[in-house]
Design an enzyme around this catalytic site. Structure first.
Site, PDB file in Angstrom:
ATOM      1  N   ASP A  36      96.497 -12.713  18.857  1.00 50.11           N
ATOM      2  CA  ASP A  36      97.376 -13.763  18.269  1.00 50.11           C
ATOM      3  C   ASP A  36      98.968 -13.464  18.494  1.00 50.11           C
ATOM      4  O   ASP A  36      99.622 -13.555  17.468  1.00 50.11           O
ATOM      5  CB  ASP A  36      96.992 -13.646  16.758  1.00 50.11           C
ATOM      6  CG  ASP A  36      97.418 -15.183  16.068  1.00 50.11           C
ATOM      7  OD1 ASP A  36      97.436 -15.946  16.502  1.00 50.11           O
ATOM      8  OD2 ASP A  36      97.857 -15.107  14.720  1.00 50.11           O
TER       9      ASP A  36
ATOM     10  N   ALA B 179      97.548 -13.911   3.093  1.00 46.22           N
ATOM     11  CA  ALA B 179      98.547 -12.806   2.622  1.00 46.22           C
ATOM     12  C   ALA B 179      99.840 -13.191   2.788  1.00 46.22           C
ATOM     13  O   ALA B 179     100.169 -14.208   3.169  1.00 46.22           O
ATOM     14  CB  ALA B 179      98.315 -11.487   3.618  1.00 46.22           C
ATOM     15  N   GLN B 180     100.748 -12.501   1.808  1.00 48.93           N
ATOM     16  CA  GLN B 180     102.002 -12.915   1.957  1.00 48.93           C
ATOM     17  C   GLN B 180     102.858 -11.603   2.091  1.00 48.93           C
ATOM     18  O   GLN B 180     102.225 -10.423   1.700  1.00 48.93           O
ATOM     19  CB  GLN B 180     102.528 -13.323   0.349  1.00 48.93           C
ATOM     20  CG  GLN B 180     103.715 -14.114   0.223  1.00 48.93           C
ATOM     21  CD  GLN B 180     103.676 -14.754  -1.204  1.00 48.93           C
ATOM     22  OE1 GLN B 180     103.257 -16.063  -1.121  1.00 48.93           O
ATOM     23  NE2 GLN B 180     104.645 -14.572  -1.868  1.00 48.93           N
ATOM     24  N   VAL B 181     103.993 -11.774   2.876  1.00 48.72           N
ATOM     25  CA  VAL B 181     104.823 -10.636   3.137  1.00 48.72           C
ATOM     26  C   VAL B 181     106.072 -10.387   2.527  1.00 48.72           C
ATOM     27  O   VAL B 181     106.861 -11.527   2.608  1.00 48.72           O
ATOM     28  CB  VAL B 181     105.124 -10.644   4.704  1.00 48.72           C
ATOM     29  CG1 VAL B 181     105.679  -9.418   5.392  1.00 48.72           C
ATOM     30  CG2 VAL B 181     103.499 -10.715   5.454  1.00 48.72           C
TER      31      VAL B 181
ATOM     32  N   ALA C 102     107.331 -14.303   4.721  1.00 49.69           N
ATOM     33  CA  ALA C 102     106.247 -15.212   5.521  1.00 49.69           C
ATOM     34  C   ALA C 102     105.193 -15.462   4.502  1.00 49.69           C
ATOM     35  O   ALA C 102     104.854 -14.319   3.529  1.00 49.69           O
ATOM     36  CB  ALA C 102     105.804 -14.534   6.766  1.00 49.69           C
ATOM     37  N   SER C 103     104.254 -16.385   4.402  1.00 48.07           N
ATOM     38  CA  SER C 103     103.214 -16.658   3.680  1.00 48.07           C
ATOM     39  C   SER C 103     101.985 -17.451   4.463  1.00 48.07           C
ATOM     40  O   SER C 103     102.394 -18.654   4.700  1.00 48.07           O
ATOM     41  CB  SER C 103     103.596 -17.566   2.445  1.00 48.07           C
ATOM     42  OG  SER C 103     102.560 -17.655   1.517  1.00 48.07           O
ATOM     43  N   ALA C 104     100.700 -16.766   4.621  1.00 48.69           N
ATOM     44  CA  ALA C 104      99.854 -17.499   5.400  1.00 48.69           C
ATOM     45  C   ALA C 104      98.799 -17.816   4.344  1.00 48.69           C
ATOM     46  O   ALA C 104      98.744 -17.210   3.215  1.00 48.69           O
ATOM     47  CB  ALA C 104      99.585 -16.546   6.493  1.00 48.69           C
ATOM     48  N   SER C 105      97.571 -18.209   4.802  1.00 45.82           N
ATOM     49  CA  SER C 105      96.311 -18.414   4.154  1.00 45.82           C
ATOM     50  C   SER C 105      95.864 -17.239   3.275  1.00 45.82           C
ATOM     51  O   SER C 105      95.299 -17.350   2.097  1.00 45.82           O
ATOM     52  CB  SER C 105      95.416 -19.114   4.572  1.00 45.82           C
ATOM     53  OG  SER C 105      94.875 -18.278   5.885  1.00 45.82           O
TER      54      SER C 105
END
Length: 432
Positions: A273, A120-122, A115-118
């Protein structure tokens, strides 16, 4: 060290320039296309990236501070971003584990992100000891950009408050400070690790064996890297897949809700969340809670007042609703509960005339609208709801979506298995 300070300084200057360019483009678009202020603001925030996306989400979840049109527009503020090349992620890992060979910690790291968000990246990985883990790695430069943006925001609010004393967004500098507090916490993975540990302790103390959260590997975690046990499961939004693992999907949802409701009473903070990406059915039938980056804090007595408010709502007792509304919010002035009760009667009377359960059976958009109407009524009487009340209500909307998938023909709130208020005995063990 000096090189890093110089580099961060240059990055801050570049970020200010980038912000100015995006703002100029937004000005041109406003002059030529005349979009609504709220829409233009959302599009501009999304163009500016991580800090402003988070700011947009703050606006969306804080109807007590922002005008309704902005709250509704920013409901669509996305947090998904393009993935970064693994070389950037590897750079952060090398910086955080300086002096150590990564191969001495990780047997392998999957270069394709989960996954990739604003922020961090996992990535999936395997420790040299054989455990399957996930790495939540903060994207390079995020912290510098965050502090630069927040300083610009604080400076802008001060200017705006002086230039427009009657600006619609009251107490802008206070809002900016609240945003800063929240967002700085989100980029500190040590704090997220503590949130996880608190939740795991709560599960252990309450002997809850039907839910779990990933173990944190503290020796391999820092402010910018969080190493956690990898959980394997499926999303609760795919009924056909859920049925392959359990006979009663409704029980899965009730387990998730009971666990979350219990955390409101017994944990230092609650998961704020818990959407479809952060709640899963594990292969062994347990419910998995992941990603504790965004949490809220709620006093047990406020949650009790919320429940009493809902009970009074279903009983159409507007006087009791008014009394509990005072307990849910904050006020500096004396309130005439009789007048407040009449306002609540006008607000909810039409909704409840046909069926007292109709509020809970409404779609999420309707529920969100009702919440904003209720907040507006409170504001007129000098009642200011804490931001975490909106986070609480947002989670109720998430549960509403899960209900529509897992229990479309069941009234979950009437199910005897659901325990929205639970024994508070373990609170002292968890909160001290």
């Amino acid at each position: 060290m000096k090189k890093n300070i110089l580099f961060d300084g240059l990055r801050s200057v570049a970020r200010i320039g980038e912000t100015a360019v995006v703002a100029a483009k937004a000005g041109i678009k406003y002059a030529t296309e005349k979009p609504s202020n709220a829409k233009l603001m959302r599009e501009t925030f999304e163009s500016l990236g991580s800090t402003y996306i988070k700011l947009g989400q703050f606006i969306a979840s804080t109807p007590s501070l922002f005008p309704r049109e902005y709250v509704e527009e920013f409901q669509g503020c996305l947090d998904q971003t393009p993935t970064l090349p693994f070389s950037y992620i590897q750079q952060v890992l090398n910086e955080e584990f300086a002096g150590k060979d990564l191969s001495s910690i990780f047997k392998s790291i999957d270069e394709t992100p989960l996954a990739s968000a604003s922020i961090a990246q996992v990535h999936a990985a395997v420790l040299t000891t054989g455990e399957n883990v996930v790495l939540k790695v903060q994207k390079p430069g995020v912290e510098t950009i965050l502090y630069t943006d927040l300083n610009v925001l604080h400076w802008a609010t001060k200017i705006l408050e002086k230039a427009v004393p009657k600006v619609k967004f009251a107490s802008l500098s206070e809002i900016a400070e609240e945003i800063k507090t929240r967002m700085v916490r989100e980029v500190d993975f040590i704090e997220e690790a503590q949130n996880l540990e608190d939740f795991r302790s709560y599960l252990q103390i309450t002997q809850n064996q039907q839910a779990m959260a990933p173990r944190v590997y503290h020796q391999f975690s820092t402010r910018r890297v969080l190493t956690m046990q990898r959980l394997y499961g499926v999303s609760l939004t795919d009924l056909d897949v859920v049925k392959q693992y359990v006979k009663d999907p409704t029980q899965v949802l009730i387990t998730a809700m009971n666990t979350w409701f219990g955390s409101l009473m017994m944990c230092k903070s609650f998961h704020a969340d818990l959407h479809a990406g952060n709640l899963m059915l594990l292969e062994d039938g347990r419910v998995g809670f992941i990603d504790f980056g965004i949490v809220g804090q709620l006093k047990p007595e406020v949650w009790q007042a919320c429940m009493r408010f809902m009970d009074a709502l279903q009983a159409t007792d507007y006087d009791l609703m008014a009394e509990n509304m005072l307990q849910m919010g904050m006020t500096k002035t004396s309130i005439d509960t009789k007048v407040l009760a009449e306002d609540l009667r006008r607000l909810f009377g039409g909704v409840l005339l046909a069926d007292p359960q109709e509020l809970l059976q409404s779609n999420p958009a309707d529920l969100n609208a009702v919440m904003m109407d209720m907040v507006a009524v409170g504001e007129r009487h000098g009642i200011r709801f804490p931001r975490d009340f909106a986070l609480l209500f947002k989670q109720m909307l998430y549960f509403d979506r899960f209900m529509r998938v897992l229990a479309p023909f069941t009234d979950i709130y009437a199910d005897q298995r659901l325990k929205m208020l639970q024994d508070q005995a373990p609170i002292s063990l968890l909160k001290h």
